[in-house]
Write a protein that holds these residues in place. Structure first.
Motif: not given
Length: 459
Positions: A107-118, A123-127, A196-206
């Motif tokens: 959702x659009x209120x997420x920070x990168x700290x919150x995104x990376x935490x999940x 073991x996944x990430x997006x830039x 934008x109310x929802x973003x879908x991202x490709x994740x990578x093994x990181x």
């Protein structure tokens, strides 16, 4: 009119409606950049897409200017307006990870700290951003480069799908099959076309552990350091991302006491690949002449994502200027060193990111992010705690003007302040700007999203 809008929001609006005089008002209108002091007539703090739809309808009905808030981290303060409505998405912080398909919906209120935490739980990430407090929304919509970008591209390159509320109150899903033109525009042109109310991202093994860290070199060796780093990065594999930060050395135990508080170059690096190969690749950087500290090691990716956070919290005045650079020769490096020596505030810094790799392999017209070929990005970050802003703004502008002869043309959209329409055109390039104007005509012909966006319709 604004009072009527607030009352209208209360009918069918589940979230919090905040108006001047409410106890929560000053906190709700504040954004990361403390130099921004704006007073909206009403703040609609949404709980979901239905609230967003309602807020858009009420704003249209009452003729209110609209600003849209995600993380509120934008340097220009685009998340807040005077006299209008702020559609506040900061409470929408859900992240769902599909680890089998390697997709994250956020959702659009997420920070990168919150995104990376999940995502790092698997073991996944997006830039993501260089600072974890940055919101995913504005960051992605403006392109979005970070520690994984030379290996995996920009955040917008990894955007697969977006749910968008348009100016006329429709909810559209933009992907490669439906509304692909809208998805193309969302990949780098900011939020010019809707909410934008929802973003879908490709994740990578990181991760969860990555090879990363920084080498610190005294400022008196800055010119030779920048040239040595440049030479190394010309041949470096895509898995290596590097950004130099010029700042007063922190009071950290890994730095000699004599260096603390003195101007240094922090040569930050992150390797997105096999650590053993990475150690060999970064070895010359760890041997930079005059280096006084080396923190390169294996550490959690989420920890590295937060390394630049200290000292960059909200509420302090900021003024930035940025420029893509075409060359980093001795003249350019010496100009950077000269202006670093005259820095106007101990809280300011200078960042120089080394781009290329996967960023440059995407075609310049394949997304709305234009400046794919630029090898370097300079960001001059003025920041001060109190007092007169004039000397800090003057230093920033003078420095930026001195670097213009080395420009690749244009400015990174996410580092763009309120600098006038011609600068906006530079941010995209004239052909891209005209293409985006046509897209704006299609999705927002009345320029409903005019406050926090930079591309007007052609009509």
């Amino acid at each position: 009119m604004a009072g009527n809008a607030a009352a209208a929001l209360g009918e069918g609006f589940r979230g919090q409606v905040i108006v001047p005089g409410d106890l929560a008002y000053d906190e709700a209108r504040a954004v990361w950049n403390g130099a921004i002091d704006r007073h909206p007539a009403v703040i609609a703090r949404c709980t979901g897409t239905a609230d967003v739809l309602r807020a858009v309808a009420v704003a249209r009905e009452h003729g209110l200017l609209v600003a849209v808030r995600g993380g509120g981290h934008n340097i220009a303060g685009l998340a807040v307006c005077d006299g209008g409505m702020v559609i506040d998405l900061s409470q929408l912080t859900g992240v769902r990870v599909d680890r089998e398909r390697r997709i994250a919906r956020a959702q659009p209120g997420v920070t990168w700290a919150g995104f990376d935490h999940e995502t790092q739980a698997f073991g996944l990430a997006t830039p993501g951003g260089l600072m974890s407090s940055t919101g995913i929304a504005g960051f992605t919509l403006g392109g979005g480069f970070g520690w994984l970008s030379r290996a995996l591209g920009l955040a917008c390159d990894n955007l697969l799908e977006a749910d968008v509320v348009t100016a006329d109150g429709r909810l559209l899903t933009a992907d490669d099959a439906e509304h692909p033109d809208l998805l193309w525009g969302l990949r780098g042109a900011g939020g010019n076309f809707g909410i934008v109310t929802s973003f879908s991202y490709r994740l990578h093994k990181v991760g969860p552990q990555v090879l990363c860290g920084a080498v610190f070199v005294p400022a008196e060796r800055l010119t030779e350091t920048l040239l040595a780093v440049r030479d190394h990065m010309l041949e470096a594999p895509d898995q290596l991302m590097l950004a130099c930060t010029l700042l007063p050395a922190p009071s950290a135990p890994f730095l000699p006491e004599a260096v603390r508080g003195k101007p240094v170059a922090r040569v930050g690096m992150c390797w997105a690949g096999d650590p053993n190969r990475g150690l060999a690749v970064v070895a010359p950087l760890r041997a930079l002449p005059g280096a006084v500290a080396d923190t390169v090691s294996m550490r959690p990716y989420v920890q590295w994502q937060q390394m630049l956070d200290p000292g960059w919290g909200p509420g302090v005045p900021n003024y930035w200027k940025a420029e893509y650079l075409a060359v980093l020769d001795e003249a350019a490096a010496s100009t950077i060193a000269e202006h670093f020596a005259a820095i106007s505030s101990p809280h300011s810094d200078i960042k120089l990111a080394f781009l290329g790799g996967a960023i440059a392999r995407t075609g310049p017209a394949d997304t709305a992010y234009t400046h794919r070929a630029a090898p370097y990005l300079l960001n001059i970050n003025s920041r001060w705690e109190h007092g007169d802003s004039a000397p800090h703004i003057a230093w920033t502008r003078e420095f930026w003007s001195a670097m213009r002869p080395f420009s690749a043309g244009g400015v990174y959209v996410n580092f763009l302040g309120q600098e006038g329409q011609e600068r906006v055109v530079e941010a995209y390039g004239r052909p891209m700007f005209e293409r985006l104007t046509a897209l704006k005509d299609r999705y927002d012909p009345e320029n409903f999203f005019r406050v926090n966006q930079n591309i007007p319709p052609s009509t």
